[in-house]
Every structure is written in structure tokens, then in C-alpha cells.
Write an enzyme that holds these catalytic residues in place. Structure first.
Site, PDB file in Angstrom:
ATOM      1  N   ARG A 107       0.882  -1.186   0.000  1.00  5.33           N
ATOM      2  CA  ARG A 107       0.000   0.000   0.000  1.00  5.33           C
ATOM      3  C   ARG A 107       0.906   1.218   0.000  1.00  5.33           C
ATOM      4  NH1 ARG A 107      -5.518   0.951   3.397  1.00  5.33           N
ATOM      5  NH2 ARG A 107      -6.149  -0.483   1.749  1.00  5.33           N
ATOM      6  N   HIS A 134      -7.161   0.515  -6.867  1.00  2.26           N
ATOM      7  CA  HIS A 134      -7.399  -0.388  -5.730  1.00  2.26           C
ATOM      8  C   HIS A 134      -7.981  -1.701  -6.279  1.00  2.26           C
ATOM      9  CE1 HIS A 134      -7.689  -1.630  -1.706  1.00  2.26           C
ATOM     10  NE2 HIS A 134      -8.631  -0.838  -1.240  1.00  2.26           N
ATOM     11  N   GLN A 137      -9.947  -4.274  -4.141  1.00  2.00           N
ATOM     12  CA  GLN A 137     -11.272  -3.772  -3.758  1.00  2.00           C
ATOM     13  C   GLN A 137     -12.286  -4.061  -4.869  1.00  2.00           C
ATOM     14  OE1 GLN A 137     -12.264  -2.143  -0.762  1.00  2.00           O
ATOM     15  NE2 GLN A 137     -14.260  -2.616  -1.644  1.00  2.00           N
ATOM     16  N   ASP A 247     -17.494   6.658  -2.228  1.00  2.00           N
ATOM     17  CA  ASP A 247     -16.313   6.509  -1.365  1.00  2.00           C
ATOM     18  C   ASP A 247     -16.152   7.844  -0.641  1.00  2.00           C
ATOM     19  OD1 ASP A 247     -13.912   5.703  -0.192  1.00  2.00           O
ATOM     20  OD2 ASP A 247     -12.721   5.840  -2.031  1.00  2.00           O
ATOM     21  N   CYS A 289     -16.568   0.998  -0.309  1.00  3.40           N
ATOM     22  CA  CYS A 289     -15.373   0.216   0.046  1.00  3.40           C
ATOM     23  C   CYS A 289     -15.058   0.275   1.528  1.00  3.40           C
ATOM     24  CB  CYS A 289     -14.181   0.701  -0.770  1.00  3.40           C
ATOM     25  SG  CYS A 289     -13.747   2.427  -0.457  1.00  3.40           S
ATOM     26  N   ARG A 316     -13.695  -8.978   0.906  1.00  5.10           N
ATOM     27  CA  ARG A 316     -12.277  -8.675   0.693  1.00  5.10           C
ATOM     28  C   ARG A 316     -11.429  -9.889   1.034  1.00  5.10           C
ATOM     29  NH1 ARG A 316     -10.418  -3.673   0.985  1.00  5.10           N
ATOM     30  NH2 ARG A 316      -8.757  -4.578  -0.239  1.00  5.10           N
TER      31      ARG A 316
HETATM   32  N1   CP Z   1     -11.460  -0.773   1.714  1.00  2.72           N
HETATM   33  C1   CP Z   1     -10.215  -0.776   2.223  1.00  2.72           C
HETATM   34  O1   CP Z   1      -9.208  -0.913   1.518  1.00  2.72           O
HETATM   35  O2   CP Z   1     -10.177  -0.651   3.579  1.00  2.72           O
HETATM   36  P1   CP Z   1      -8.845  -0.526   4.473  1.00  2.72           P
HETATM   37  O3   CP Z   1      -8.237   0.828   4.175  1.00  2.72           O
HETATM   38  O4   CP Z   1      -9.338  -0.645   5.879  1.00  2.72           O
HETATM   39  O5   CP Z   1      -7.910  -1.637   4.096  1.00  2.72           O
HETATM   40  N1  NVA Z   2     -10.096   6.402  -1.575  1.00  5.23           N
HETATM   41  C1  NVA Z   2      -9.713   5.888  -0.275  1.00  5.23           C
HETATM   42  C2  NVA Z   2      -9.892   4.415  -0.219  1.00  5.23           C
HETATM   43  C3  NVA Z   2      -9.543   3.763   1.079  1.00  5.23           C
HETATM   44  C4  NVA Z   2      -9.701   2.288   1.059  1.00  5.23           C
HETATM   45  C5  NVA Z   2      -8.273   6.300   0.019  1.00  5.23           C
HETATM   46  O1  NVA Z   2      -7.459   6.277  -0.904  1.00  5.23           O
HETATM   47  O2  NVA Z   2      -7.997   6.663   1.154  1.00  5.23           O
END
Ligand code: CP
Ligand code: NVA
Length: 335
Positions: A107, A134, A137, A247, A289, A316
């Protein structure tokens, strides 16, 4: 696998529609097998390095518990743990990890950081969220939408899905999603980008409603074999929709823009009033998400009868488990 090189997943474009069908069928199978207690430990002795430079609940817990169920091991390495970025280059980190673990789940902020890891690693690199995409997701989102359409057939249209209900046939059939309408109301962000690519692969018609300046990146939209409709009108997007998504308005790393974003997104909150003003399908479903804020969706929708957000979160786990099984175990997206 077979001289093809590692099965990376940086974007859904790393999977063909057939690959997607294969991986989602594996996810459905794992979900059933986990319930029946018949899951095979296909990743015994394998390790996954999880390099996370941002917070995570779902992605982390899904991956760690998936590795445990498949007999493998996961190492959670935040920026405060790993040398990479502070005392060591991406290149050297990738070379070291390639000789010690069987896959990298990362990440990051900038998507190019994942591309650099992929360049220098000889093991699969999987995107756990970047500024552009993502993909894991979107896999869970497809699985969740699929479950709802199968449930409509079996339990009756618009029926509530009991928490422990999943589809009886573990072969994912993309034609069940083909031609349905997905509406995204909000930020044309990383999650939106991967969803657009997912829709193109299964033949879902996507409409994105975003404020000016917050529409999805044209270069990413152009990657989709089936182009989404992009509008600035939430009502137009939601009209006739089978699935309504949103989101957060302020993603991780955008905290300094919070005030400007809240102003720009005024009118983009998903509410019952918006949905009813638009005239959706009689039986629509709401997905998100997570994590969720009150900005983008009200409680009546988020906790309402159309919402499948917690099923989506739980999915997930099965989809990430399938990705890890294919990338680290099989060596290919096809079984
Ligand atoms: N949806 C998602 O990626 O959640 P987290 O940031 O908790 O992993
Ligand atoms: N758009 C959000 C998604 C988190 C899972 C972010 O990037 O923070």
C-alpha cells in the site's frame, strides 16, 4: 508459472476477463470451503511481505487471515518498520525480499512506487491501494454484486441476504452482471478507477457523477474496453441504477484539501432523497469500500435495506485469498 514471469496485480489490467472469472470462481470456492472446514492449505510454508505506508483495516486483516487459513505467513511492515524509503532503496529492498518471501503486498502513495517494486522484484507484487488504483477492492465489489444478482434469482428480487448466505454454484458467471447499471457518485479516485476497469471486464455499464475537477483520470478511463459515462449530475447517474457506489470525499493523504473538497462535493451525498428523486431500479443495492464518513452517505442508506457494505467488506477476505493463492501458489490467474 511456465516462463510467464510472476503474476503481478498492480491494476485490474493485469487480468484478462477470463483471468477475472477464474480468480472470482476461486474466491467463491474458498468462501464455501472455509464455511465447510474443507479449505486446503495451498500456501504452506509461503510468506507474504506486506509493505503498508498507510493505515488499513480490511486489506490488512483480509490478507493476514487469508495467509493463515492457507497455511502461510504474513509480515506487516509499516514505514516505521522497514528500511525501505528511509535507509534503503526500493531496488535493494525488492532484491532482498525476492530471496526471502514469496510475494509482496504493498500500500503506497504514488503508483510509480509499485511499478519500481515490480521492476526489481522476481516475486509477485500486489497492489494494496495506490493513488491510482485499488484492484483487490474491485474484485470484492464484483463478487458482492454477483452474489446479490444470484440472490435475486434464488431468494427473490431485492431479498435481504442472510450474513452466512453465499452462492451455491462456485463458477462465477460474468453474464449475470452484463448490461446492468452501476452508478458512482463522488470522487473519481483510486477505488473508482479500478471499478471502471472491473465494469468493462464483465460488461457492466458504469456512470460516474463527480464534481468538476474530481472526475476520473481520462488516461485511466481510456484503458477501459467499455467506457463509462461521466457526468456532473448525481441524479442522472443514479437514475435506473442497479448498484450505487460512493467513497470518502477526502482520501488518505488528502487531509490538507479537506475543506475545499467538502465544498466541491456539496450535493454529491448519497441520500434516500437523491435516490428517490432519480428513480432507481425498484431493487437497487448500495456499496462502499469503507472506511465511511458521514459526508458522502447518510445513515438511512448506509445502514438501510439496500446496503451490502459489510458483506462487501467480508468479501475482501475471499477475493484477496484467491489472489494470493493464484499469485503465490499456482503462479497464474488460471487454475
Ligand atoms: N477498503 C479498504 O481498503 O479498507 P482498508 O483501508 O481498511 O484496508
Ligand atoms: N479512496 C480511499 C480508499 C480507502 C480504502 C483512500 O485512498 O484513502
Amino acid at each position: 508459472g511456465l516462463g510467464r514471469g510472476p503474476s503481478h496485480l498492480l491494476s485490474l489490467q493485469d487480468m484478462t476477463p477470463n483471468d477475472l472469472t477464474s480468480v472470482l470462481s476461486t474466491a467463491l470456492k474458498f468462501k464455501q470451503q472455509a464455511r465447510a472446514g474443507t479449505l486446503q492449505p495451498s500456501l504452506k510454508g509461503k510468506s507474504l511481505a506486506m509493505i503498508f505506508s498507510k493505515r488499513s483495516t480490511r486489506t490488512r486483516v483480509a490478507a493476514e487471515t487469508a495467509m493463515a487459513l492457507l497455511g502461510g505467513h504474513a509480515l506487516f511492515l509499516t514505514s516505521a518498520d522497514i528500511q525501505m524509503g528511509a535507509n534503503e532503496s526500493v531496488r535493494d529492498t525488492a532484491a532482498v525480499l525476492s530471496g526471502m518471501v514469496d510475494g509482496i503486498f504493498a500500500r503506497v502513495d504514488a503508483h510509480r512506487d509499485l511499478m519500481a517494486l515490480r521492476t526489481h522484484a522476481s516475486i509477485p507484487v500486489i497492489n494494496g491501494l495506490s493513488d491510482d488504483y485499488h484492484p483487490t477492492q474491485a474484485l470484492a465489489d464484483l463478487l458482492t454484486m454477483y452474489e446479490t444478482v444470484v440472490a435475486d434469482d434464488i431468494l427473490g428480487t431485492g431479498a435481504q441476504l442472510p450474513d452466512d448466505w453465499t452462492v451455491p454454484d462456485t463458477r462465477f458467471d460474468p453474464t449475470k452482471l452484463h448490461g446492468r447499471k452501476l452508478a458512482w457518485v463522488g470522487d473519481g479516485n483510486n477505488v473508482c478507477h479500478s471499478l471502471v476497469l472491473a465494469c468493462a471486464k464483465v460488461g457492466l455499464n458504469a456512470t460516474i457523477a463527480a464534481p468538476r475537477g474530481y472526475t476520473p483520470k481520462p488516461s485511466i478511463v481510456a484503458e477501459a474496453a467499455r467506457m463509462p459515462v461521466v457526468t456532473h449530475s448525481p441524479i442522472d447517474a443514479v437514475r435506473g441504477a442497479d448498484f450505487v457506489f460512493t467513497d470518502c470525499w477526502v482520501s488518505m493523504g488528502q487531509e490538507a484539501e479537506a475543506a475545499a473538497r467538502r465544498k466541491a462535493f456539496k450535493g454529491f451525498k448519497v441520500t434516500r432523497d437523491l435516490i428517490h428523486a432519480a428513480g432507481p431500479k425498484a431493487h437497487w443495492r448500495f456499496l462502499h469500500c469503507l472506511p465511511r464518513k458521514n459526508d458522502e452517505v447518510d445513515d438511512a442508506v448506509f445502514y438501510g435495506r439496500e446496503s451490502v457494505v459489510f458483506r462487501e467488506a467480508h468479501n475482501r477476505k475471499w477475493t484477496i485469498m484467491a489472489v494470493l493463492h493464484h499469485a503465490l501458489g499456482v503462479g497464474s490467474w488460471q487454475e
